[in-house]
Design an enzyme around this catalytic site. Structure first.
Site, PDB file in Angstrom:
ATOM      1  N   CYS B  16      35.346 -36.651  57.284  1.00  0.00           N
ATOM      2  CA  CYS B  16      34.430 -37.769  57.439  1.00  0.00           C
ATOM      3  C   CYS B  16      35.070 -39.078  57.020  1.00  0.00           C
ATOM      4  O   CYS B  16      34.503 -40.144  57.245  1.00  0.00           O
ATOM      5  CB  CYS B  16      33.162 -37.529  56.626  1.00  0.00           C
ATOM      6  SG  CYS B  16      32.130 -36.235  57.306  1.00  0.00           S
ATOM      7  N   THR B  46      17.308 -46.843  63.026  1.00  0.00           N
ATOM      8  CA  THR B  46      17.314 -46.634  61.582  1.00  0.00           C
ATOM      9  C   THR B  46      18.575 -45.918  61.101  1.00  0.00           C
ATOM     10  O   THR B  46      18.642 -45.470  59.970  1.00  0.00           O
ATOM     11  CB  THR B  46      16.093 -45.815  61.135  1.00  0.00           C
ATOM     12  OG1 THR B  46      16.089 -44.574  61.842  1.00  0.00           O
ATOM     13  CG2 THR B  46      14.806 -46.553  61.388  1.00  0.00           C
ATOM     14  N   SER B  47      19.593 -45.816  61.916  1.00  0.00           N
ATOM     15  CA  SER B  47      20.838 -45.087  61.592  1.00  0.00           C
ATOM     16  C   SER B  47      20.538 -43.784  60.852  1.00  0.00           C
ATOM     17  O   SER B  47      21.107 -43.519  59.809  1.00  0.00           O
ATOM     18  CB  SER B  47      21.834 -45.900  60.764  1.00  0.00           C
ATOM     19  OG  SER B  47      21.411 -47.188  60.521  1.00  0.00           O
ATOM     20  N   ASP B  48      19.618 -43.017  61.409  1.00  0.00           N
ATOM     21  CA  ASP B  48      19.273 -41.757  60.753  1.00  0.00           C
ATOM     22  C   ASP B  48      20.299 -40.681  61.085  1.00  0.00           C
ATOM     23  O   ASP B  48      21.224 -40.897  61.854  1.00  0.00           O
ATOM     24  CB  ASP B  48      17.860 -41.315  61.168  1.00  0.00           C
ATOM     25  CG  ASP B  48      17.145 -40.621  60.030  1.00  0.00           C
ATOM     26  OD1 ASP B  48      17.785 -39.785  59.354  1.00  0.00           O
ATOM     27  OD2 ASP B  48      15.961 -40.910  59.803  1.00  0.00           O
ATOM     28  N   HIS B 137      33.023 -28.784  75.286  1.00  0.00           N
ATOM     29  CA  HIS B 137      33.936 -29.593  76.076  1.00  0.00           C
ATOM     30  C   HIS B 137      35.211 -29.802  75.279  1.00  0.00           C
ATOM     31  O   HIS B 137      35.154 -30.192  74.115  1.00  0.00           O
ATOM     32  CB  HIS B 137      33.276 -30.931  76.409  1.00  0.00           C
ATOM     33  CG  HIS B 137      34.049 -31.752  77.382  1.00  0.00           C
ATOM     34  ND1 HIS B 137      34.169 -31.385  78.703  1.00  0.00           N
ATOM     35  CD2 HIS B 137      34.760 -32.882  77.229  1.00  0.00           C
ATOM     36  CE1 HIS B 137      34.919 -32.296  79.330  1.00  0.00           C
ATOM     37  NE2 HIS B 137      35.301 -33.210  78.450  1.00  0.00           N
TER      38      HIS B 137
END
Lengths: 199, 347
Positions: B16, B46-48, B137
């Site tokens: 990350c 809300t960038s959840d 993919h």
């Protein structure tokens, strides 16, 4: 003696590693050339952690960080805050829900006592591995067994329970204590454990 | 049989830590058209952790995608970690994952064993989560990458958003911090093997147990702590709820030994990005050592759930969690919004 280290173009953590190597080698005046601000910050932290001083100055294409001063002795290791390290105890493989052969009823009681004794021990096992019929213990209804296992967990003992076995006995939803695991992890624990006890 | 390839050597960023910073991301996305739909319960704004779309009165679809470059050398473990991390976003919404698709980049250095290892790790972790991988993919790239697009379900009335922290709520964290510092130190060969083992174990542990326990309590808000670090994610929680989040740093679980690594300056670039993003909204009250502050900004891969639970339920939630997750801890609380800051860090 002053030492120059060229860490241009090197991403973290390499500048810190190179500087630390020089300090470990007894140097007390080390200048590191770096090309990014993060390396400057990290080198400053390194210097402070050693009781030394870091001064940075712009230099062509980046910065020069000079670390000087008397290095202090290494600090005592920090206490472990949480997620207790598995104690140095044994790894116990439990492949059935009773101990020994002869009387099944006696064997079940012995197993209950065995887990209770482990939980009371000053040197609890590092890890319990449950497979086949053994999974009936952490997924069972016997309060004393569950209590012993919870107490072991609190003492930092790792408890891995075979997911395939839980599934086979239809006990997946009944697991009360421990982590659902797999053959890869359980075999890994058995192969890397310093001492394995099979019950 | 095992592949000799060291996956982390093939990538510049790890896990990350490769995530684009929160501030940068907001700038990049600004001005793009967005559409609304009354059935879109949680969307873009809300960038959840995931989006949520209502299907019926008692069913909503949760969708999320997450992938990243290798954070460990072992392909199987990388697959497990990437899958646990991707699936976690569904848990963070209070949902249950059901279906997933592989998202994979294969680099020329990866042999068949390495590719198999990654995918097998992903499949087995998804299976453990009760999720089926139905396809995916794969493209070629200079650096390997892996993750999942995950779909799950949640009751529309029981969605746990990341921005609904209520004053009075108690914050509970379900995994220890210090993953970014550990993997940075590991690159330098300075991570203790036991620390590294614990970090890997923690990263590939699903947040399923935490989710399954949490949904039985009065939880106002939940998110998983990943690339933005504890304070970055706390900031989203505080701002959305119009509240101030107080972090009690003395109660935070850290992986053993990460503090001295942080003191030594073994800090990932992502830590500085997160600090840059959240620092101006953060106030430190009292003596909090710099290394501890740094760890609060440390980017986590497959981190734990940060749960804002009503005070009346806080103790019960903690003891229920502790039965299965020994390092779960109460790490702070939510206050009425303060004028001068969204986050307070205390000793």
């Amino acid at each position: 003696m002053a030492v120059e280290i060229d860490a241009m173009g090197k991403a973290c953590p390499m500048p810190v590693v190179l500087a630390k190597q020089a300090l470990d080698g007894g140097e007390n005046d080390v200048t590191v050339a770096v090309d990014n601000q993060i390396a400057v910050e990290n080198l400053t932290r390194l210097a402070e952690s050693q009781g030394m001083t870091a001064v940075s100055a712009p230099r062509e294409g980046g910065f020069a960080v000079r670390i000087t001063g008397e290095r202090k002795a290494a600090p005592a290791p920090e206490p472990v805050a949480c997620c207790p390290t598995a104690p140095g105890g044994a790894t116990v493989f439990i492949g059935k829900d009773f101990v020994g052969d002869g009387s099944r009823e006696l064997g079940e009681n012995l197993m209950k006592m065995f887990l209770y004794t482990l939980a009371q021990s000053d040197t609890p096992p590092a890890c319990l591995l449950f497979m086949n019929g053994g999974v009936k213990l952490p997924a069972g209804e016997e309060p004393q067994v569950i209590e012993s296992l919870k107490s072991l967990l609190d003492k930092g003992c790792e408890i891995l329970v075979c997911g395939t076995c839980l599934n086979y006995f239809g006990l997946t939803e009944q697991l009360k204590v421990g982590t659902v695991s797999n053959m890869y992890d359980i075999a890994g624990r058995l192969l890397t454990a310093p001492r394995v006890v099979t019950v | 049989m095992a592949s000799d390839i060291q996956l982390t050597k093939l990538a510049e960023c790890a896990g990350c830590g490769a995530k684009v910073g929160a501030g940068v991301l907001a700038q990049l996305l600004e001005g793009l058209p967005t559409r609304t739909d009354p059935k879109l319960l949680v969307g873009y704004d809300t960038s959840d952790d995931a989006s949520v779309y209502q299907l019926s009165d008692d069913l909503a679809l949760v969708q999320t995608v997450d992938f990243f470059p290798p954070i460990v050398d072992d392909p199987y473990l990388f697959g497990q970690i990437a899958a646990a991390n991707a699936i976690s976003d569904v848990y963070a919404m209070g949902g249950e994952p059901k279906l997933a698709l592989n998202v994979m980049c294969v680099s020329p250095q990866m042999d068949r064993e390495a590719v198999h290892g990654v995918l097998r790790g992903g499949y087995e972790k998804a299976y453990e989560a009760g999720t089926i991988i139905t396809g995916g993919h794969t493209i070629q790239d200079k650096e390997p990458k892996y993750g999942l697009a995950v779909s799950g379900f949640v009751h529309p009335g029981r969605i746990l958003r990341n921005d609904r922290a209520r004053p009075g709520d108690v914050l509970t964290l379900t995994k220890a911090l210090g993953i970014g510092v550990t993997t940075t130190a590991a690159k330098a060969g300075l991570a203790d093997p036991e620390l590294y083992r614990q970090a890997v174990e923690q990263m590939r542990t699903l947040n399923k147990t935490a989710r399954d326990i949490m949904v039985n309590f009065d939880v106002g808000s939940c998110t998983d702590v990943t690339g933005f670090g504890l304070l970055g994610h706390s900031l989203e929680m505080a701002r959305g709820g119009g509240a101030t989040v107080v972090i009690e740093s003395g109660n935070i679980p850290f992986l053993p030994g990460v503090r001295s690594l942080a003191e030594m300056g073994l800090l990932p670039e992502g830590m500085y990005r997160n600090r840059h993003f959240a620092e101006s909204s953060t106030k430190v009250e009292g003596e909090v050592p710099l290394a501890i502050q740094d760890l609060l900004y440390d980017p986590q891969t497959s981190g734990g759930l940060l749960i804002a639970v009503a005070e009346k339920d806080a103790q019960a939630l903690l003891s229920a969690l502790r039965d299965r997750i020994p390092c779960a801890a109460q790490v702070g609380y939510v206050e009425a919004r303060r004028e001068d800051c969204s986050i307070v860090v205390k000793p």
